[in-house]
Write a protein that holds these residues in place. Structure first.
Motif, PDB file in Angstrom:
ATOM      1  N   LEU A 198       3.624   1.255  -5.855  1.00  0.00           N
ATOM      2  CA  LEU A 198       4.557   1.598  -4.790  1.00  0.00           C
ATOM      3  C   LEU A 198       5.257   2.900  -5.179  1.00  0.00           C
ATOM      4  O   LEU A 198       5.869   2.988  -6.250  1.00  0.00           O
ATOM      5  N   ARG A 199       5.162   3.895  -4.302  1.00  0.00           N
ATOM      6  CA  ARG A 199       5.769   5.204  -4.559  1.00  0.00           C
ATOM      7  C   ARG A 199       6.735   5.521  -3.427  1.00  0.00           C
ATOM      8  O   ARG A 199       6.384   5.391  -2.246  1.00  0.00           O
ATOM      9  N   GLN A 200       7.925   5.963  -3.789  1.00  0.00           N
ATOM     10  CA  GLN A 200       8.962   6.207  -2.782  1.00  0.00           C
ATOM     11  C   GLN A 200       9.769   7.427  -3.188  1.00  0.00           C
ATOM     12  O   GLN A 200      10.418   7.441  -4.237  1.00  0.00           O
ATOM     13  N   THR A 201       9.730   8.482  -2.382  1.00  0.00           N
ATOM     14  CA  THR A 201      10.520   9.672  -2.633  1.00  0.00           C
ATOM     15  C   THR A 201      11.948   9.464  -2.125  1.00  0.00           C
ATOM     16  O   THR A 201      12.273   8.446  -1.502  1.00  0.00           O
ATOM     17  N   TRP A 202      12.795  10.457  -2.390  1.00  0.00           N
ATOM     18  CA  TRP A 202      14.181  10.354  -1.951  1.00  0.00           C
ATOM     19  C   TRP A 202      14.260  10.305  -0.427  1.00  0.00           C
ATOM     20  O   TRP A 202      15.032   9.536   0.141  1.00  0.00           O
ATOM     21  N   PHE A 203      13.443  11.104   0.242  1.00  0.00           N
ATOM     22  CA  PHE A 203      13.441  11.097   1.706  1.00  0.00           C
ATOM     23  C   PHE A 203      12.884   9.783   2.243  1.00  0.00           C
ATOM     24  O   PHE A 203      13.356   9.286   3.278  1.00  0.00           O
ATOM     25  N   GLN A 204      11.902   9.224   1.581  1.00  0.00           N
ATOM     26  CA  GLN A 204      11.378   7.935   2.022  1.00  0.00           C
ATOM     27  C   GLN A 204      12.405   6.826   1.831  1.00  0.00           C
ATOM     28  O   GLN A 204      12.490   5.908   2.652  1.00  0.00           O
ATOM     29  N   ARG A 205      13.187   6.886   0.775  1.00  0.00           N
ATOM     30  CA  ARG A 205      14.244   5.870   0.597  1.00  0.00           C
ATOM     31  C   ARG A 205      15.269   5.961   1.709  1.00  0.00           C
ATOM     32  O   ARG A 205      15.779   4.936   2.184  1.00  0.00           O
ATOM     33  N   ARG A 206      15.606   7.182   2.112  1.00  0.00           N
ATOM     34  CA  ARG A 206      16.566   7.328   3.216  1.00  0.00           C
ATOM     35  C   ARG A 206      15.997   6.786   4.513  1.00  0.00           C
ATOM     36  O   ARG A 206      16.736   6.262   5.350  1.00  0.00           O
ATOM     37  N   ALA A 207      14.673   6.903   4.714  1.00  0.00           N
ATOM     38  CA  ALA A 207      14.031   6.433   5.939  1.00  0.00           C
ATOM     39  C   ALA A 207      13.620   4.972   5.872  1.00  0.00           C
ATOM     40  O   ALA A 207      13.228   4.403   6.899  1.00  0.00           O
ATOM     41  N   GLY A 208      13.646   4.357   4.688  1.00  0.00           N
ATOM     42  CA  GLY A 208      13.261   2.958   4.555  1.00  0.00           C
ATOM     43  C   GLY A 208      11.757   2.722   4.576  1.00  0.00           C
ATOM     44  O   GLY A 208      11.315   1.651   4.997  1.00  0.00           O
ATOM     45  N   VAL A 209      10.972   3.713   4.132  1.00  0.00           N
ATOM     46  CA  VAL A 209       9.511   3.565   4.061  1.00  0.00           C
ATOM     47  C   VAL A 209       9.058   3.903   2.647  1.00  0.00           C
ATOM     48  O   VAL A 209       9.826   4.415   1.825  1.00  0.00           O
ATOM     49  N   LEU A 210       7.795   3.638   2.384  1.00  0.00           N
ATOM     50  CA  LEU A 210       7.222   3.938   1.077  1.00  0.00           C
ATOM     51  C   LEU A 210       5.719   4.133   1.227  1.00  0.00           C
ATOM     52  O   LEU A 210       5.139   3.859   2.282  1.00  0.00           O
ATOM     53  N   THR A 211       5.088   4.603   0.150  1.00  0.00           N
ATOM     54  CA  THR A 211       3.639   4.782   0.101  1.00  0.00           C
ATOM     55  C   THR A 211       3.048   3.701  -0.789  1.00  0.00           C
ATOM     56  O   THR A 211       3.428   3.571  -1.958  1.00  0.00           O
ATOM     57  N   LEU A 212       2.129   2.930  -0.238  1.00  0.00           N
ATOM     58  CA  LEU A 212       1.468   1.853  -0.959  1.00  0.00           C
ATOM     59  C   LEU A 212       0.082   2.337  -1.383  1.00  0.00           C
ATOM     60  O   LEU A 212      -0.713   2.763  -0.544  1.00  0.00           O
ATOM     61  N   ILE A 213      -0.200   2.294  -2.681  1.00  0.00           N
ATOM     62  CA  ILE A 213      -1.462   2.781  -3.239  1.00  0.00           C
ATOM     63  C   ILE A 213      -2.224   1.597  -3.803  1.00  0.00           C
ATOM     64  O   ILE A 213      -1.711   0.877  -4.661  1.00  0.00           O
ATOM     65  N   ALA A 214      -3.434   1.404  -3.321  1.00  0.00           N
ATOM     66  CA  ALA A 214      -4.319   0.374  -3.854  1.00  0.00           C
ATOM     67  C   ALA A 214      -5.173   0.992  -4.949  1.00  0.00           C
ATOM     68  O   ALA A 214      -5.995   1.871  -4.675  1.00  0.00           O
ATOM     69  N   GLY A 215      -4.960   0.553  -6.178  1.00  0.00           N
ATOM     70  CA  GLY A 215      -5.751   1.050  -7.290  1.00  0.00           C
ATOM     71  C   GLY A 215      -7.140   0.441  -7.291  1.00  0.00           C
ATOM     72  O   GLY A 215      -7.299  -0.776  -7.247  1.00  0.00           O
ATOM     73  N   VAL A 216      -8.149   1.303  -7.308  1.00  0.00           N
ATOM     74  CA  VAL A 216      -9.546   0.871  -7.219  1.00  0.00           C
ATOM     75  C   VAL A 216     -10.302   1.480  -8.388  1.00  0.00           C
ATOM     76  O   VAL A 216     -10.151   2.682  -8.675  1.00  0.00           O
TER      77      VAL A 216
END
Length: 582
Positions: free
Chosen positions: A480-498
């Motif tokens: 789970l990766r979340q930048t400062w702007f994503q924290r303000r917006a309440g979203v994040l980037t979900l990465i599936a490790g393969v």
């Protein structure tokens, strides 16, 4: 002191069980020494032991020619320094002869052989180098025939293993076409070799099942991919770079280049005409280059492998082990999406140069691509789940804000200075900001992720939209990766490790609830210890019934409303003996 037990080269005792099979015995018949035939055996062994093999001598006609580009500048320098005298030509000829001698030495000192369960390549030029590749580690074998090789009926065989990364583990450059086919079938077949004569069907190679052969009329889709459209500019850039590289030797120095640039600048109509010609040549040259690389593209299944063959000048055959294919990636650009065509790559574990070797399909109609991937790998049957509306706002902001900021700065500068350049920049930035609106909306519409119980899918992008579909067993972790702007917006980037392909595939700007629930849905056994259990529901307690309001009358003893003395039975509801609501 002698060994009482039976030795490996002595005949077994009568009644003793036969010795266990060893891989190194596959190259010779049982009971025979090295280089000898088995006693009483009629036919030759299927894979007789023989001396290490060399490349075809015809490759000596190719190696000096391939070395000429690297020798061109030194030879021209020798000729210019010597004033094109007889001595300078002699030195140049000596350099060419030395190149030929070096190629002969390299050919004579390189050997290869299949020794039991491994492939060995040896080179003994200055220092001795031995490379051993276990056959069980081989992930793919590629056979290509460049133009000069095709004229001499030679081929280049490249062997790729899981540990090779981006480079092939071994390369046999200059084997005959027949030897390349034999080695490819032998290296990809890992089953223990049987003793006895080889059947003609097995010698001819394993059976093939074609999956698709791309019609030639679909080559017209090639320029839509975008990369091939830049072919004219790439050719012009290469010609300019070569001119600067050889300018000093040809008398074309920096001063001459500067004078030519000034001359063209004074005649802008020539520059405009050249630009128009390059733009008009984009689809033509793009289609030509696309046809050269993908001519007669064919995908088929052979003995547990997916085999893709393509190419006009350099015919190439790539084999991908089906057991190591973990999914596929469908890619389409903006123009391809309008035309309804896509490209497909395989997601394979331990595959080097996956962008070239992993291509399953060139530009084909979308319905055909889904049918082929379903047949070759497996279907994905679930719909993609949308991302929250805040992701749309972020896509629009990132597509519009940079150009709007440039327009603001350009407008202030144009109003302060009145320069034409600032006005042109203002108009261009406003146009690009307007284009950013549909672009941002399309980027949001492209976002999605899903799971159908077997495969995981993620999609993103607009100018280059990519949808990756991987098997659930290929997922080795979550990030789970979340930048400062994503924290303000309440979203994040979900990465599936393969453990295949790019190593990770992103679901961009998912909600925090989706970021927690989606991994728990795909891999519940991993996240169960880290998720808080739901609080238990409180027990259900029924509310007591309230009797209707009425006059309070005290019943006398013995009345029907009053229970007998010592009885625990309450009086009937609504009777005079019931508790009053007052």
């Amino acid at each position: 002191m002698t060994d009482p037990g039976p030795r490996g080269d002595s005949p077994p005792e009568e009644g003793a069980p036969p010795p266990a099979f060893r891989p190194e015995q596959a190259s010779r018949p049982a009971g025979a020494a090295d280089g000898q035939a088995a006693p009483g055996q009629a036919g030759p062994p299927p894979f007789p032991l023989r001396a290490p093999l060399r490349l075809s001598p015809k490759v000596l006609l190719i190696d000096p020619v391939r070395m000429l580009p690297s020798l061109l500048l030194p030879l021209l320098g020798v000729l210019f320094v010597g004033g094109f005298s007889a001595r300078s030509y002699g030195w140049a000829l000596l350099g060419i002869v030395g190149t030929v001698v070096f190629a002969i030495i390299r050919w004579a000192t390189f050997t290869y052989e299949i020794a039991g369960d491994r492939l060995e390549t040896k080179r003994s030029l200055i220092s001795r180098s031995v490379r051993t590749i276990p056959l069980e580690r081989i992930r793919g074998v590629d056979v290509s025939t460049p133009p000069m090789h095709r004229l001499l009926r030679l081929a280049v065989l490249k062997i790729d293993t899981g540990a090779s990364g981006g480079d092939e583990e071994a390369e046999l450059d200059g084997v005959t076409v027949e030897e390349a086919d034999r080695l490819k079938a032998l290296l990809l077949r890992r089953a223990p070799r049987q003793e006895g004569p080889v059947p003609e069907a097995a010698a001819a190679g394993p059976a093939e099942r074609p999956i698709i052969k791309v019609p030639r009329r679909w080559l017209l889709y090639g320029p839509l991919s975008g990369a091939y459209l830049l072919t004219p500019f790439a050719l012009v850039g290469g010609a300019v770079g070569l001119a600067f590289q050889l300018g000093n030797e040809l008398g074309f120095g920096q001063d001459a280049a500067w004078n030519l640039g000034q001359w063209l600048w004074e005649r802008p109509y020539l520059l405009l005409a050249a630009a128009v010609l390059l733009v008009l040549a984009m689809p033509v040259l793009g289609a030509l280059m696309y046809a050269v690389f993908t001519w007669d593209f064919e995908l088929k299944r052979r003995d547990g492998y997916l085999v893709a063959e393509r190419g006009l000048i350099n015919r190439r055959s790539v084999s991908l082990e089906s057991a190591r294919v973990r999914g596929y990636e469908i890619v389409d650009g903006l123009a391809e999406r309008w035309a309804g065509v896509v490209r497909v790559w395989a997601i394979v574990t331990g595959l080097g140069d996956s962008q070239t070797r992993g291509q399953l399909l060139p530009d084909v109609p979308r319905a055909v691509a889904h049918q082929v991937t379903e047949d070759a790998i497996g279907p994905y049957t679930a719909a993609l789940r949308p991302h929250p509306p805040v992701a749309r706002n972020r896509r629009l902001f990132r597509a519009i804000f940079p150009w709007a900021l440039i327009a603001l700065v350009s407008g202030v500068a144009a109003g302060a200075t009145g320069t034409t350049v600032w006005w042109i920049l203002l108009v261009l930035s406003l146009l690009l900001a307007g284009v950013g609106i549909p672009l941002g909306l399309d980027r949001y519409a492209s976002l999605g992720h899903g799971y159908d119980g077997v495969r995981v899918a993620v999609r993103s992008g607009s100018l280059r939209r990519s949808q990756a579909v991987v098997e659930r067993r290929a997922v080795v972790g979550w990030r789970l990766r979340q930048t400062w702007f994503q924290r303000r917006a309440g979203v994040l980037t979900l990465i599936a490790g393969v453990g295949a392909g790019k190593g990770g595939y992103e679901a961009i700007d998912v909600s925090e609830a989706q970021g927690a629930d989606f991994p728990a849905e795909v891999t519940p056994e991993w996240l169960a210890p880290f998720r808080e259990p739901a609080p238990p529901e409180p027990p259900f307690i029924p509310k007591p019934q309230t009797p209707p309001a009425g006059p309070h009358v005290t019943p006398h003893a013995g009345s029907p409303e009053m229970p007998p003395a010592g009885s625990s039975e309450p009086p009937p509801a609504g009777s005079a003996g019931a508790p009053s609501a007052e």
